[in-house]
Design a protein around this motif. Structure first.
Motif, short mmCIF file in Angstrom:
data_model
loop_
_atom_site.label_atom_id
_atom_site.label_comp_id
_atom_site.label_asym_id
_atom_site.label_seq_id
_atom_site.Cartn_x
_atom_site.Cartn_y
_atom_site.Cartn_z
N MET A 105 0.81 -1.22 0.00
CA MET A 105 0.00 0.00 0.00
C MET A 105 0.85 1.27 0.00
O MET A 105 0.58 2.19 -0.78
CB MET A 105 -0.97 -0.02 1.19
CG MET A 105 -2.07 -1.06 1.05
SD MET A 105 -3.01 -0.90 -0.48
CE MET A 105 -3.87 0.65 -0.17
N PRO A 106 1.91 1.38 0.84
CA PRO A 106 2.74 2.60 0.79
C PRO A 106 3.49 2.75 -0.53
O PRO A 106 3.74 3.86 -1.00
CB PRO A 106 3.71 2.42 1.96
CG PRO A 106 3.06 1.44 2.88
CD PRO A 106 2.30 0.51 1.98
N GLU A 107 3.89 1.63 -1.15
CA GLU A 107 4.71 1.69 -2.36
C GLU A 107 3.87 1.99 -3.61
O GLU A 107 4.23 2.84 -4.42
CB GLU A 107 5.46 0.37 -2.56
CG GLU A 107 6.55 0.10 -1.53
CD GLU A 107 7.79 0.96 -1.74
OE1 GLU A 107 7.94 1.52 -2.84
OE2 GLU A 107 8.58 1.08 -0.80
N SER A 108 2.74 1.26 -3.78
CA SER A 108 1.99 1.36 -5.04
C SER A 108 0.52 1.63 -4.88
O SER A 108 -0.20 1.79 -5.86
CB SER A 108 2.16 0.04 -5.82
OG SER A 108 1.51 -1.03 -5.13
N GLY A 109 0.04 1.69 -3.63
CA GLY A 109 -1.39 1.87 -3.41
C GLY A 109 -2.20 0.66 -3.84
O GLY A 109 -3.41 0.75 -4.04
N GLY A 110 -1.55 -0.49 -3.98
CA GLY A 110 -2.26 -1.71 -4.37
C GLY A 110 -2.50 -1.84 -5.86
O GLY A 110 -3.30 -2.66 -6.28
N ASN A 111 -1.82 -1.03 -6.66
CA ASN A 111 -2.01 -1.05 -8.11
C ASN A 111 -0.87 -1.82 -8.78
O ASN A 111 0.27 -1.36 -8.79
CB ASN A 111 -2.05 0.37 -8.66
CG ASN A 111 -2.32 0.41 -10.15
OD1 ASN A 111 -2.48 -0.61 -10.80
ND2 ASN A 111 -2.39 1.60 -10.71
N PRO A 112 -1.15 -3.00 -9.38
CA PRO A 112 -0.09 -3.79 -10.00
C PRO A 112 0.50 -3.13 -11.25
O PRO A 112 1.54 -3.54 -11.73
CB PRO A 112 -0.79 -5.11 -10.36
CG PRO A 112 -2.24 -4.75 -10.48
CD PRO A 112 -2.47 -3.67 -9.47
N ASN A 113 -0.17 -2.08 -11.77
CA ASN A 113 0.32 -1.38 -12.96
C ASN A 113 0.96 -0.04 -12.64
O ASN A 113 1.23 0.75 -13.54
CB ASN A 113 -0.83 -1.17 -13.95
CG ASN A 113 -1.43 -2.47 -14.44
OD1 ASN A 113 -0.71 -3.37 -14.80
ND2 ASN A 113 -2.75 -2.56 -14.43
N ALA A 114 1.18 0.25 -11.36
CA ALA A 114 1.73 1.56 -10.96
C ALA A 114 3.16 1.73 -11.50
O ALA A 114 3.96 0.80 -11.46
CB ALA A 114 1.73 1.69 -9.44
N VAL A 115 3.46 2.92 -12.03
CA VAL A 115 4.81 3.25 -12.50
C VAL A 115 5.17 4.62 -11.93
O VAL A 115 4.46 5.59 -12.15
CB VAL A 115 4.88 3.30 -14.05
CG1 VAL A 115 6.29 3.65 -14.49
CG2 VAL A 115 4.44 1.98 -14.65
#
Length: 257
Positions: free
Chosen positions: A196-206
């Motif tokens: 959650m802190p790194e990507s907000g739970g989004n597997p496509n986050a860049v």
């Protein structure tokens, strides 16, 4: 050309102006984030600042945008659009009211002239024709107003649909991202303290620095399915920190992993 016909045309002209005025101020555009994009690059494409995009899209972190995320790009005159629209509506309504008043006066004058210069039958026919023209003018104004209202409603619906972003916490392939993460070896602690802190739970986050996926890495396990990303994160945590528990503790203490 008779005064009544001129007045009817004037009313139709006012209605056209009213419709045009209400359909202009709905200009807004969206940009779909592509892989490798940063917010500053998007801002440069539209001659805007990062601050403008952060404020108009309520972004919490200017350094994190997601692939396929919809970014609303406000018009350069968007601040003044509400005032322009309100003043246009007011002016159009005033003009329409004035035209209707003039049409009624013209119809009455025409009826009086016909009554004084023609027989009773001719006078009745002229009055009826004048009334029909006024009714047609009123119908034209009413139809124009209805059309303008419909266009505004449709435009508002389209705007809402174009600026809404897809949720990063669900996946059509097998339930929520978190459910898939837990089903493939991830833990609640790893999800809450790292994902959650790194990507907000989004597997496509860049991120703007090129880090990808649930765990934000440049390694190959930062892309692909939720299952493959989960396995990559667990292996990384175990190989680098000795255990998933040690990895989550390190992330909580240092803000990175």
């Amino acid at each position: 050309m008779s005064k009544v016909k001129q007045t009817a045309l004037a009313v139709a002209g006012v209605a056209s102006v009213f419709v045009a005025g209400t359909s202009i101020v709905n200009a807004a555009s969206t940009y779909t984030v592509k892989e490798g994009d940063t917010l500053s690059e998007v801002a440069n494409k539209f001659n805007m600042t990062v601050d403008d995009l952060v404020k108009s899209n309520n972004l919490k972190d200017a350094n994190m945008i997601f692939v396929d995320q919809k970014i609303e790009v406000p018009d350069s005159q968007s601040v003044a659009e509400t005032d322009v629209d309100a003043s246009s509506d007011s002016a159009a309504n005033d003009a329409a009211s004035l035209a209707m008043s003039q049409a009624a006066s013209s119809a009455a004058a025409s009826s009086a002239a016909a009554a004084s210069s023609a027989a009773a039958a001719s006078s009745a026919a002229a009055s009826q024709a004048a009334a029909q023209k006024v009714a047609a003018s009123e119908a034209a104004v009413s139809a124009a107003a209805t059309t303008a209202s419909t266009q505004q409603a449709a435009s508002a619906t389209t705007s809402v649909a174009s600026t809404s972003s897809s949720s990063a916490s669900t996946s059509a392939a097998g339930g929520s991202v978190k459910a898939q993460f837990l089903a493939n070896g991830g833990t609640e602690a790893l999800w809450d303290s790292v994902v959650m802190p790194e990507s907000g739970g989004n597997p496509n986050a860049v991120s703007s620095n090129g880090y990808q996926g649930l765990g934000q890495t440049k390694e190959s396990w930062g892309t692909g399915s939720v299952a493959s990303q989960t396995a990559g994160m667990v292996n990384y945590a175990t190989s680098r920190y000795g255990s998933v528990q040690n990895a989550t503790a390190f992330r909580q203490a240092n803000g990175w992993w």
